[in-house]
Scaffold this motif. Structure first.
Motif: not given
Length: 250
Positions: A127, A195, A216
């Motif tokens: 991320h 994502a 993330g």
């Protein structure tokens, strides 16, 4: 328009103009600033001149405008004010190690969320959000958490800024309500396809939500089994940070 309203508008315009300068775009010509801001050329010249007087902007001999040395003071102040304690950073490191994903802390700033701290995950594909980045509140797990208990005016503003328009306010309230009941939020591809994220609230001593702790990464790594594991880890870590105290700028 009276003087106070005109002054506020000028301040907002100056801030928006400064917001055009980024790490990827550090210099602009007056013509480019005019086109990007949508303001009249005379207004842009006036704002640039005012910002130069305070050291916030700097004009090179060739006419290119860039950020000024006066911002160094603000950058240093911001970094010092939002520097987290070592125990809190240790919690973030342990969470990143356990989940194998990047850990961020977000706070709500008006109708957006800002990343104020990060610990990168160990994997090469991860991320990518930088400290200081401003992201929308209408998408993402952290956005749902930060909208818990938010004033109706804020939710309406966030909805208006979303691709779905003001009618999206009801859905945002529903998502925030679910996050409040569950104690966490999960998102897949809401802000960016591919994502995913998981977030939990960080509270102050009075139990008010002041931030969102989030992990993330690529959706392919956020399987149902791993999401269940991540949720437990993120919620536990957020509770630890709440007990330790997240008191930036104090």
């Amino acid at each position: 328009m009276d003087g106070d309203e005109g002054g506020v508008r000028s301040v907002l315009r100056a801030i928006d103009l400064l917001g055009l300068f980024t790490e990827d775009r550090r210099t602009w010509s007056i013509r480019e600033l005019t086109e990007a801001s949508g303001l009249a050329k005379t207004t842009v010249i006036r704002l640039v001149t005012t910002c130069e007087q305070r050291g916030l902007l700097w004009t090179h001999a060739d006419g290119q405008v860039t950020i000024g040395p006066g911002l160094l003071r603000w950058a240093k102040l911001g970094h010092a004010a939002w520097q987290l304690s070592e125990p809190v950073r240790q919690v973030m490191r342990e969470l990143a190690s356990k989940c194998g994903e990047t850990v961020n802390i977000y706070v709500r700033s008006s109708a957006a969320r800002v990343c104020v701290a990060q610990h990168e995950g160990p994997q090469h594909i991860r991320h990518v959000v930088r400290v200081g980045d401003e992201l929308p509140l209408w998408a993402g797990a952290a956005g749902k958490v930060l909208l818990i208990g938010a004033p109706s005016t804020v939710v309406d503003q966030v909805a208006a800024l979303s691709p779905y328009g003001r009618e999206f306010a009801g859905e945002l309230r529903r998502r925030a309500g679910t996050a409040a009941v569950d104690g966490h939020a999960v998102s897949h591809g809401e802000r960016e396809l591919g994502a995913s994220g998981i977030a939990a609230p960080v509270t102050d001593r009075e139990g008010r939500i002041i931030a969102a702790l989030a992990v993330g990464g690529p959706t392919t790594r956020f399987t149902d089994e791993r999401v269940a594991e991540f949720v437990t880890a993120v919620v536990t870590s957020a509770q630890w940070i709440s007990r330790l105290g997240l008191d930036p700028a104090r």
